[in-house]
Enzyme design. Structure first.
Site, short mmCIF file in Angstrom:
data_model
loop_
_atom_site.label_atom_id
_atom_site.label_comp_id
_atom_site.label_asym_id
_atom_site.label_seq_id
_atom_site.Cartn_x
_atom_site.Cartn_y
_atom_site.Cartn_z
N GLU A 130 -2.26 5.13 2.84
CA GLU A 130 -2.07 3.76 2.36
C GLU A 130 -3.36 3.02 2.01
OE1 GLU A 130 -0.48 5.04 4.96
OE2 GLU A 130 1.66 4.79 4.62
N GLU A 168 -0.05 -9.11 -1.01
CA GLU A 168 -0.70 -8.57 0.19
C GLU A 168 -1.89 -7.68 -0.22
OE1 GLU A 168 0.63 -5.54 3.19
OE2 GLU A 168 1.34 -7.27 4.29
N ARG A 197 2.34 8.04 9.64
CA ARG A 197 2.15 9.43 9.22
C ARG A 197 0.99 10.08 9.96
NH1 ARG A 197 4.28 11.11 4.40
NH2 ARG A 197 4.36 8.99 3.63
N HIS A 209 5.65 5.23 14.05
CA HIS A 209 6.14 6.05 12.93
C HIS A 209 5.04 6.52 11.99
CE1 HIS A 209 5.35 2.47 10.63
NE2 HIS A 209 5.62 3.10 9.53
N ASP A 221 0.78 -1.23 0.00
CA ASP A 221 0.00 0.00 0.00
C ASP A 221 0.82 1.28 0.00
OD1 ASP A 221 1.16 0.03 2.48
OD2 ASP A 221 -0.69 -0.25 3.61
N HIS A 260 12.54 5.16 14.09
CA HIS A 260 12.43 5.38 12.65
C HIS A 260 13.23 6.64 12.34
CE1 HIS A 260 10.54 6.10 8.76
NE2 HIS A 260 10.04 4.88 8.82
N1 UDP Z 1 11.59 -3.40 11.46
C1 UDP Z 1 12.98 -3.54 11.36
N2 UDP Z 1 13.77 -2.78 12.19
C2 UDP Z 1 13.26 -1.89 13.09
C3 UDP Z 1 11.85 -1.76 13.18
C4 UDP Z 1 11.05 -2.52 12.34
O1 UDP Z 1 13.48 -4.35 10.56
O2 UDP Z 1 14.04 -1.24 13.78
C5 UDP Z 1 10.75 -4.21 10.58
C6 UDP Z 1 9.60 -4.92 11.24
O3 UDP Z 1 10.00 -6.18 11.72
C7 UDP Z 1 8.58 -5.02 10.12
C8 UDP Z 1 8.85 -3.80 9.28
O4 UDP Z 1 10.13 -3.33 9.65
O5 UDP Z 1 8.80 -6.17 9.30
C9 UDP Z 1 7.80 -2.77 9.56
O6 UDP Z 1 8.11 -1.61 8.92
P1 UDP Z 1 7.42 -0.22 9.26
O7 UDP Z 1 6.98 -0.26 10.68
O8 UDP Z 1 8.37 0.83 8.81
O9 UDP Z 1 6.20 -0.15 8.25
P2 UDP Z 1 4.72 -0.74 8.27
O10 UDP Z 1 4.79 -2.19 8.59
O11 UDP Z 1 3.91 0.05 9.27
O12 UDP Z 1 4.24 -0.49 6.87
#
Ligand code: UDP
Length: 377
Positions: free
Chosen positions: A135, A121, A218, A216, A99, A248
């Site tokens: 998203e 997904e 938005r 993190h 997304d 982040h």
């Molecule tokens: N993640 C990582 N290192 C970190 C924090 C998160 O590798 O320090 C991984 C986490 O395991 C997950 C992904 O990043 O697989 C999530 O990314 P994010 O939270 O940026 O985005 P969202 O999932 O909300 O789209």
């Protein structure tokens, strides 16, 4: 030489890289397909960190991070650059994930060039265009324009059917996040734990329960994020906890969290962690607080209770299975929910059970097989 149809796998952010890596690995079993990886660089540092974790090198890097200050400016820059890349690469099909703005731009560019789009997904819906924003809207657009939809869960497949996506175009595969976890956990088990930032934080908080926090989103930035920081600071008044916060790198996120939480004896602020390190941290945690989409899926898979810092989620499976709870973003409510759980061994114990509600760890193989069949026809 035989003609090999080209498949262009496109993504731009950390979560997409983590969840697409198993698909790229699975596609290596199909030498009859010319699989190429294009990254937009929507999140430069985090994307590279995630790609390194899986040993993936992009074939094309559009290096678009910071191309424009606004979302529509970023989208426009991506649309043009991806269109030009499609002209050069001439793929038979593109594969997008989830997304993000990259997903939206790639889907639109491919549609405008008549290139079919497969969506990994697909079908997650919060039902609210403002959360996750932007998203939810991007994922819905991909649902309209893709001709192959890889739904991670039965609810996602049902959402697509309800939107009149033809049933034959929907494939229930599981979420590749479970594959990514399986691959990385096997690697973690095979090697001694490195002496890194996670090891240092766990040693510092030895004898205490670890609570991991990530935030993190938005739509949470600004006042809401300040409220989340306030809740974490209040939780840190408990002497039985060691709170670990991987930050982040976005300054609008890291700044306010560091300002409120830096210097606390019971809080460790860490830089964004590579995937294996973050999985080790989650595994060592008693509780996770997060607004992340991916982490909300990973925590139930690992059997770590998770409180979701959002009002709505497009991933209800963890809640339904009993591994996750939605607590919103009000500081008092977050503190009350976390404290109630931490003080109730039966309740937290009931949540701390590994569940495969998002997938069985073998989604990528199914997706690669369907892509191969689609390219063969
Ligand atoms: N993640 C990582 N290192 C970190 C924090 C998160 O590798 O320090 C991984 C986490 O395991 C997950 C992904 O990043 O697989 C999530 O990314 P994010 O939270 O940026 O985005 P969202 O999932 O909300 O789209």
């Amino acid at each position: 030489m035989l003609h090999r149809p080209r498949l262009l796998v496109v993504f731009g952010t950390r979560p997409e890289a983590i969840k697409m890596a198993p698909v790229i690995e699975a596609l290596r079993n199909y030498p009859q397909i010319d699989t190429r990886v294009l990254v937009t660089g929507q999140h430069r540092g985090l994307l590279e960190q995630a790609l390194r974790a899986f040993g993936i090198v992009a074939d094309v890097d559009l290096a678009l991070m910071g191309a424009a200050a606004t979302l529509e400016g970023q989208l426009a820059a991506m649309l043009v650059a991806i269109g030009a890349a499609l002209e050069r690469e001439r793929p038979a099909r593109v594969v997008v994930h989830g997304d993000t703005l990259t997903t939206l731009a790639t889907t639109l560019a491919a549609h405008l060039r008549g290139v079919p789009v497969a969506h990994v997904e697909a079908g997650l819906r919060s039902g609210d265009l403002s959360a996750p924003w932007p998203e939810e809207g991007s994922r819905r657009v991909a649902g309209v324009l893709a001709d192959l939809h890889f739904a991670p869960t039965p609810a996602a497949a049902a959402a697509l059917r309800a939107e009149n996506v033809p049933a034959a175009a929907i494939h229930l595969t599981g979420n590749t996040v479970a594959d990514a976890l399986r691959i990385v956990r096997a690697r973690i088990a095979a090697a001694p734990a490195p002496a890194d930032a996670v090891a240092a934080a766990l040693a510092r908080f030895s004898g205490r329960r670890i609570v991991t926090v990530t935030a993190h989103r938005r739509e949470n930035q600004g006042e809401t994020l300040a409220g989340i920081a306030e809740a974490v600071a209040r939780l840190a008044e408990r002497a039985d906890l060691g709170i670990v916060v991987p930050l982040h790198p976005n300054p609008a996120v890291a700044g306010p969290l560091a300002l409120r939480l830096g210097g606390s004896a019971r809080i460790a602020l860490l830089p964004a962690l590579d995937y294996a390190a973050f999985v080790r941290l989650m595994t060592a945690s008693t509780l996770i607080l997060t607004d992340s989409g991916g982490v909300q899926e990973e925590a139930p898979a690992l059997g770590v209770p998770v409180l979701v810092l959002r009002d709505v989620t497009e991933r209800p499976e963890g809640v339904a299975a009993g591994g996750a709870r939605i607590v919103g973003t009000d500081p008092a409510r977050i503190v009350a929910a976390a404290s109630a759980l931490l003080d109730d061994p039966a309740a937290i114990g009931a949540m701390a059970v590994a569940r495969d509600c998002h997938g069985d760890g073998h989604a990528a193989g199914r997706i690669a097989a369907i892509l191969a069949a689609a390219l063969a026809t």
